[in-house]
Design a protein around this motif. Structure first.
Motif, PDB file in Angstrom:
ATOM      1  N   LEU A  29       0.839  -1.183   0.000  1.00  0.00           N
ATOM      2  CA  LEU A  29       0.000   0.000   0.000  1.00  0.00           C
ATOM      3  C   LEU A  29       0.880   1.241   0.000  1.00  0.00           C
ATOM      4  CD1 LEU A  29      -2.627  -1.051   2.688  1.00  0.00           C
ATOM      5  CD2 LEU A  29      -2.897  -1.086   0.211  1.00  0.00           C
ATOM      6  N   TYR A  30       0.456   2.234  -0.754  1.00  0.00           N
ATOM      7  CA  TYR A  30       1.172   3.505  -0.776  1.00  0.00           C
ATOM      8  C   TYR A  30       0.203   4.590  -1.196  1.00  0.00           C
ATOM      9  CZ  TYR A  30       1.228   2.611  -5.806  1.00  0.00           C
ATOM     10  OH  TYR A  30       0.853   2.345  -7.095  1.00  0.00           O
ATOM     11  N   ASP A  31       0.551   5.807  -0.880  1.00  0.00           N
ATOM     12  CA  ASP A  31      -0.254   6.956  -1.267  1.00  0.00           C
ATOM     13  C   ASP A  31       0.216   7.407  -2.644  1.00  0.00           C
ATOM     14  OD1 ASP A  31      -1.352   9.514  -1.668  1.00  0.00           O
ATOM     15  OD2 ASP A  31      -1.374   9.920   0.483  1.00  0.00           O
ATOM     16  N   HIS A  32      -0.682   7.401  -3.602  1.00  0.00           N
ATOM     17  CA  HIS A  32      -0.341   7.770  -4.976  1.00  0.00           C
ATOM     18  C   HIS A  32       0.240   9.170  -5.067  1.00  0.00           C
ATOM     19  CE1 HIS A  32      -2.594   4.314  -6.561  1.00  0.00           C
ATOM     20  NE2 HIS A  32      -3.421   4.555  -5.565  1.00  0.00           N
ATOM     21  N   ALA A  33      -0.266  10.086  -4.253  1.00  0.00           N
ATOM     22  CA  ALA A  33       0.119  11.493  -4.350  1.00  0.00           C
ATOM     23  C   ALA A  33       1.348  11.846  -3.521  1.00  0.00           C
ATOM     24  CB  ALA A  33      -1.053  12.381  -3.925  1.00  0.00           C
ATOM     25  N   GLU A  34       1.820  10.935  -2.692  1.00  0.00           N
ATOM     26  CA  GLU A  34       3.005  11.199  -1.873  1.00  0.00           C
ATOM     27  C   GLU A  34       4.276  10.984  -2.676  1.00  0.00           C
ATOM     28  OE1 GLU A  34       3.313  12.288   1.392  1.00  0.00           O
ATOM     29  OE2 GLU A  34       1.157  12.658   1.206  1.00  0.00           O
ATOM     30  N   ASP A  35       5.355  11.517  -2.160  1.00  0.00           N
ATOM     31  CA  ASP A  35       6.689  11.333  -2.736  1.00  0.00           C
ATOM     32  C   ASP A  35       7.523  10.632  -1.670  1.00  0.00           C
ATOM     33  OD1 ASP A  35       9.202  11.483  -3.847  1.00  0.00           O
ATOM     34  OD2 ASP A  35       9.249  13.660  -4.005  1.00  0.00           O
ATOM     35  N   HIS A  36       7.515   9.302  -1.667  1.00  0.00           N
ATOM     36  CA  HIS A  36       8.099   8.515  -0.581  1.00  0.00           C
ATOM     37  C   HIS A  36       9.571   8.787  -0.326  1.00  0.00           C
ATOM     38  CE1 HIS A  36       9.721   6.103  -3.805  1.00  0.00           C
ATOM     39  NE2 HIS A  36      10.479   5.496  -2.917  1.00  0.00           N
ATOM     40  N   ASP A  37      10.308   9.161  -1.358  1.00  0.00           N
ATOM     41  CA  ASP A  37      11.752   9.383  -1.189  1.00  0.00           C
ATOM     42  C   ASP A  37      12.170  10.838  -1.437  1.00  0.00           C
ATOM     43  OD1 ASP A  37      11.422   9.494  -3.916  1.00  0.00           O
ATOM     44  OD2 ASP A  37      12.764   7.833  -4.367  1.00  0.00           O
ATOM     45  N   ASN A  39      12.149  12.725  -3.976  1.00  0.00           N
ATOM     46  CA  ASN A  39      12.962  12.963  -5.178  1.00  0.00           C
ATOM     47  C   ASN A  39      12.258  13.891  -6.173  1.00  0.00           C
ATOM     48  OD1 ASN A  39      10.999  11.297  -6.261  1.00  0.00           O
ATOM     49  ND2 ASN A  39      12.431   9.849  -7.192  1.00  0.00           N
ATOM     50  N   GLY A  40      11.095  14.405  -5.784  1.00  0.00           N
ATOM     51  CA  GLY A  40      10.364  15.322  -6.650  1.00  0.00           C
ATOM     52  C   GLY A  40       9.377  14.644  -7.587  1.00  0.00           C
ATOM     53  N   VAL A  41       9.272  13.306  -7.505  1.00  0.00           N
ATOM     54  CA  VAL A  41       8.345  12.561  -8.357  1.00  0.00           C
ATOM     55  C   VAL A  41       7.352  11.846  -7.438  1.00  0.00           C
ATOM     56  CG1 VAL A  41       8.104  10.766 -10.117  1.00  0.00           C
ATOM     57  CG2 VAL A  41      10.164  12.189 -10.063  1.00  0.00           C
ATOM     58  N   ILE A  42       6.048  12.126  -7.614  1.00  0.00           N
ATOM     59  CA  ILE A  42       5.076  11.450  -6.746  1.00  0.00           C
ATOM     60  C   ILE A  42       5.038   9.956  -7.075  1.00  0.00           C
ATOM     61  CG2 ILE A  42       3.690  13.524  -6.358  1.00  0.00           C
ATOM     62  CD1 ILE A  42       1.603  12.362  -8.305  1.00  0.00           C
ATOM     63  N   ASN A  43       4.649   9.175  -6.102  1.00  0.00           N
ATOM     64  CA  ASN A  43       4.679   7.715  -6.226  1.00  0.00           C
ATOM     65  C   ASN A  43       3.973   7.198  -7.473  1.00  0.00           C
ATOM     66  OD1 ASN A  43       6.065   7.592  -3.798  1.00  0.00           O
ATOM     67  ND2 ASN A  43       4.219   7.257  -2.601  1.00  0.00           N
ATOM     68  N   GLN A  44       2.876   7.806  -7.847  1.00  0.00           N
ATOM     69  CA  GLN A  44       2.112   7.350  -9.011  1.00  0.00           C
ATOM     70  C   GLN A  44       2.951   7.339 -10.280  1.00  0.00           C
ATOM     71  OE1 GLN A  44      -1.437   9.654  -9.710  1.00  0.00           O
ATOM     72  NE2 GLN A  44      -1.872   8.660 -11.652  1.00  0.00           N
ATOM     73  N   PHE A  45       3.950   8.210 -10.363  1.00  0.00           N
ATOM     74  CA  PHE A  45       4.773   8.322 -11.566  1.00  0.00           C
ATOM     75  C   PHE A  45       6.245   7.976 -11.323  1.00  0.00           C
ATOM     76  CE2 PHE A  45       1.252  11.371 -12.017  1.00  0.00           C
ATOM     77  CZ  PHE A  45       0.613  10.793 -13.095  1.00  0.00           C
ATOM     78  N   ASP A  46       6.588   7.521 -10.145  1.00  0.00           N
ATOM     79  CA  ASP A  46       7.972   7.212  -9.796  1.00  0.00           C
ATOM     80  C   ASP A  46       8.305   5.791 -10.257  1.00  0.00           C
ATOM     81  OD1 ASP A  46      10.407   6.584  -8.533  1.00  0.00           O
ATOM     82  OD2 ASP A  46       9.943   7.861  -6.813  1.00  0.00           O
ATOM     83  N   GLU A  47       8.940   5.681 -11.421  1.00  0.00           N
ATOM     84  CA  GLU A  47       9.186   4.359 -12.018  1.00  0.00           C
ATOM     85  C   GLU A  47      10.084   3.478 -11.170  1.00  0.00           C
ATOM     86  OE1 GLU A  47       9.794   3.906 -16.167  1.00  0.00           O
ATOM     87  OE2 GLU A  47       8.464   5.574 -16.677  1.00  0.00           O
ATOM     88  N   ALA A  48      11.100   4.036 -10.528  1.00  0.00           N
ATOM     89  CA  ALA A  48      11.975   3.219  -9.679  1.00  0.00           C
ATOM     90  C   ALA A  48      11.179   2.636  -8.511  1.00  0.00           C
ATOM     91  CB  ALA A  48      13.151   4.041  -9.173  1.00  0.00           C
ATOM     92  N   PHE A  49      10.341   3.441  -7.903  1.00  0.00           N
ATOM     93  CA  PHE A  49       9.492   3.007  -6.795  1.00  0.00           C
ATOM     94  C   PHE A  49       8.533   1.904  -7.257  1.00  0.00           C
ATOM     95  CE2 PHE A  49       5.333   3.731  -4.637  1.00  0.00           C
ATOM     96  CZ  PHE A  49       5.687   3.347  -3.364  1.00  0.00           C
TER      97      PHE A  49
END
Length: 135
Positions: A29-37, A39-49
């Protein structure tokens, strides 16, 4: 909201039955709109994540590096747009799920990806018999 109705109910049901019918139930589970690390990319679009989540889901809890082909998970995936990254990663790594339920398989995404749709299951809450709506 969709992620706390349909998606949460799938997870809760699997956990409830998991002890009896399934070897292991993992949830990511993760918040789509958060930026877990941060790095300036929200989780929904963070390919490494997202690639990391895809790898964890397909490796399983008792990862056998010598025989990854022996693990065939059933995946229940509730996404907004992340499915493109997740699916691409699973194809790259040779992940072969036993079954995949994907929210996007009943949205416009399905019309744009007809070659993938036959391999996915989906569901929606727009049937008149439902007593509640997403959103």
């Amino acid at each position: 909201e969709f992620f706390y109705s349909t998606c949460r109910s799938v997870i809760d049901n699997l956990k409830q039955q998991g002890q009896q019918q399934y070897v292991e139930v993992q949830e990511f589970l993760y918040d789509h709109a958060e930026d877990h690390d941060d790095n300036g990319v929200i989780n929904q679009f963070d390919e490494a994540f997202l690639n990391d989540i895809a790898d964890q889901a397909c490796r399983g809890p008792d990862h056998d590096a010598e025989h990854p082909e022996d693990f065939h998970p059933a995946l229940f995936v509730c996404t907004l747009t992340e499915q493109d990254v997740l699916i691409r990663r699973w194809l790259e790594t040779g992940c072969r799920p036993l079954s995949t339920w994907l929210t996007a398989s009943t949205w416009g995404w399905a019309d744009e990806n007809p070659e993938l749709v036959p391999y996915f299951q989906g569901g929606g809450q727009w049937h008149p018999a439902f007593t509640y709506r997403d959103g």
